[in-house]
Design a protein around this motif. Sequence first.
Motif, mmCIF file in Angstrom:
data_model
loop_
_atom_site.group_PDB
_atom_site.id
_atom_site.type_symbol
_atom_site.label_atom_id
_atom_site.label_comp_id
_atom_site.label_asym_id
_atom_site.label_seq_id
_atom_site.Cartn_x
_atom_site.Cartn_y
_atom_site.Cartn_z
ATOM 1 N N SER A 1 -2.386 3.433 4.117
ATOM 2 C CA SER A 1 -1.733 3.561 2.820
ATOM 3 C C SER A 1 -1.304 4.985 2.524
ATOM 4 O O SER A 1 -1.725 5.938 3.197
ATOM 5 C CB SER A 1 -2.714 3.096 1.726
ATOM 6 N N GLY B 1 -4.778 -3.040 5.242
ATOM 7 C CA GLY B 1 -4.792 -2.389 3.940
ATOM 8 C C GLY B 1 -4.128 -3.238 2.879
ATOM 9 O O GLY B 1 -4.629 -3.360 1.749
ATOM 10 N N CYS B 2 -3.001 -3.864 3.227
ATOM 11 C CA CYS B 2 -2.260 -4.671 2.253
ATOM 12 C C CYS B 2 -3.034 -5.908 1.814
ATOM 13 O O CYS B 2 -2.708 -6.509 0.783
ATOM 14 C CB CYS B 2 -0.909 -5.079 2.825
ATOM 15 N N THR C 1 -7.380 3.975 1.181
ATOM 16 C CA THR C 1 -7.647 4.310 2.579
ATOM 17 C C THR C 1 -9.144 4.406 2.837
ATOM 18 O O THR C 1 -9.670 3.806 3.788
ATOM 19 C CB THR C 1 -6.953 5.629 2.945
ATOM 20 N N THR D 1 0.830 -1.208 0.000
ATOM 21 C CA THR D 1 0.000 0.000 0.000
ATOM 22 C C THR D 1 0.862 1.254 0.000
ATOM 23 O O THR D 1 0.342 2.362 0.065
ATOM 24 C CB THR D 1 -0.934 0.024 1.219
ATOM 25 N N ASP D 2 2.178 1.062 -0.052
ATOM 26 C CA ASP D 2 3.133 2.168 -0.121
ATOM 27 C C ASP D 2 4.216 1.835 -1.143
ATOM 28 O O ASP D 2 4.514 0.660 -1.384
ATOM 29 C CB ASP D 2 3.816 2.409 1.227
ATOM 30 N N PHE E 1 4.105 0.600 -5.780
ATOM 31 C CA PHE E 1 2.785 0.491 -5.150
ATOM 32 C C PHE E 1 2.007 -0.661 -5.792
ATOM 33 O O PHE E 1 2.000 -0.855 -7.007
ATOM 34 C CB PHE E 1 2.020 1.801 -5.350
ATOM 35 N N THR F 1 -1.958 -1.156 8.554
ATOM 36 C CA THR F 1 -1.223 -1.343 7.313
ATOM 37 C C THR F 1 -1.411 -2.747 6.776
ATOM 38 O O THR F 1 -1.608 -2.946 5.571
ATOM 39 C CB THR F 1 0.272 -1.051 7.538
#
Length: 705
Positions: A602, A554-555, A608, A225-226, A272, A551
């Motif tokens: 993210s 999100g991933c 998000t 997510t980054d 990403f 995180t």
Amino acid sequence: MEDRVLDWAVYEKTAREMAAEGLVLLKNDNKALPLKQGETVSVFGRMQNHYYKSGTGSGGMVNVAKVVGIIDALNECKDVNVNQKLAETYAAWDKEHPVELGLGWGQEPWSQAEMPVTEELVQEAAGESDSAIVIIARTAGEDKDNTLEKGAFMLTDIETDMLRLVRENFQKMIVLLNVGGLIDMSFLDTISPDACMYVWQGGMVGGYGVADVLVGDVSPSGKLTDTIAYDIKDYPAYDNFGGEERNFYAEDIYVGYRYFETFAKDKVRYPFGYGLSYTDFKIGVKHASMDFEKGVANICVKVTNTGKRLGKEVVQVYGEMPQGRLGKPSRVLIDFAKTKELVPGLSDELKFEIPLDRMASFDDSGATGHRNCYVLEAGDYTIHVGNSIRNTTECLFFELAETVELQKLQEALAPYEKFDRMKPFCDENGRMLIEYEEAPLVTVDMYDRREQELPEEIPVTGDKGITLLDVREGKASMDEFIAQFDDEDLACFVRGEGMGSSLVTAGTASAFAGVSPNLIAHKIPSVCCDDGPSGMRLDSGMKAFSLPNGTLCGCSFNKELNTRLYALLGLEMTANKVEVLLGPGMNIHRHPLNGRNFEYFSEDPYLTGSIATAQLEGLKSSGVSGTIKHFCGNNQEYHRHTTDSVISQRALREIYLKGFEIAVKSGYADSVMTTYGLVNGLYTAGSYDLNTRYSEMSGDLQAWS
């Protein structure tokens, strides 16, 4: 709502599923993973005995009965053998060198002292094992940003020496990163392990999720997510992070991949949306069309498992817009979905109906002739589909002959202080380069606006015997109900009570609503809210369930799984008489050193907002609610009470408020939590533009106007 019972076994199973789905496998050479049946593995790293279930501070302080770490779960696996002699060596050293918890709030160190290893120890372990797992662990959190030093963002010399010795003596080496956020990844170049995986902080049963992936019971399906850059200095916020008084958001909308994919693709180690699997997938577009009358793109994608193992894949949809007068990122995430688990040869079809306003830009300068409007600028638009921002194919193209104004808004929360913001320009060779322009400043007198828009005061009538239940049943109006209370009662109503209120569950964050005798007499309930988002913080010492961190959730890129997990959390809240969770955390990963990145999802606002909405939906399905936080610009912990985030309206609208907007418009968000600090010179808790103009979402009020 029908009665529901929390099944703790289902809770654990669902959290374990999330812990596995959010892991991101970055590298897997020489078929290092999954571990083979009957394989013996040596586990290095003292944190094998102290798994970080979460970060620190209110977002992670969940009292649990037990934490299942990685080596705990591996010891339960029948398919692999753990080198017990090495494990006993670590346990004995650990007993002589206890972990340092720090003295007081926010004082826990980012890492614990590592056990030095000798070449003799490593060689002996290699002679008894088929592979090595090295665990690197870090924490950070509320009031404690990460720092650019060894033992924090960077590895210590002892850790580096451990990695080097393991690499020299083992044919197969796997590195697991039990961390809340990104760390320095240069060891991939100097040490070159066969496999590396971000396992994040997976909550109290996180070790099970890691083991499930290591032994191949679950194929990894998490995606970044980054953006992971080669050097922390390459992140666009590097020069404007960590200020004591203020931080100028000079990168503007070019956060994370919006910067790297536009200006600095060569600075990216892992892009990403990237993440490996144990199997292979073919992603094909079955159908793609534009419906201009409805303003949507309709896309049907077929995903086929072409490999040899079970697995899930994430389909990511990106929009590419014309540069126009405003300047744009090279592409932005506009939708995503995850397949069901596919056996080899099986396919899944994912259908997307994507509003074109997800590709819109906010004009805060009037450059397009539409100031304070969302617009689609004239030019070419392309929609791409794939499994990361770098691995996509074009699926739809359309052209707009002229700029389209989608929504006319009003200036709100514009900056007072002058600063220059980033903007792209194209050179004669077609390369996107950076220039800077002055960010538009405030033109509205905030005091005049507030005075003009103050509602008329409701005259006090005194007690008429009207209860809140009467209002609900339509026997009286809300104005008639409110008119009964004097200023002291109304102040109690909006102020609530702080930590440890006796009116609600012991050890929770606060009580609000019915917190005075008169309010309670009028049937206003005392409502309990508690710290989250990774489970309930109960300072009374009561035990609760610790969930995977933000995180990791999100991933997973899995909205349905987030909803299921948070529905179970909602049932646990109900059992503990907690009505409101202070979460999800929705701030943007602007910089890798933000201590609370583990709570957030993210660097991307659409992802998000989507994951937060999924979690809120789960909470609400169980009859409770979540408070989206921290509203807004809470992107560092250092001097968080006094630091001013200076942000353009465009960056606020497109990046830092967009996730909140998505959550509120979904209908699942009921409350918002502000920050301690300032945005554009105003404390967020007292910012009229932020809390009224940006936040009012119901009735006849125009959303986010």
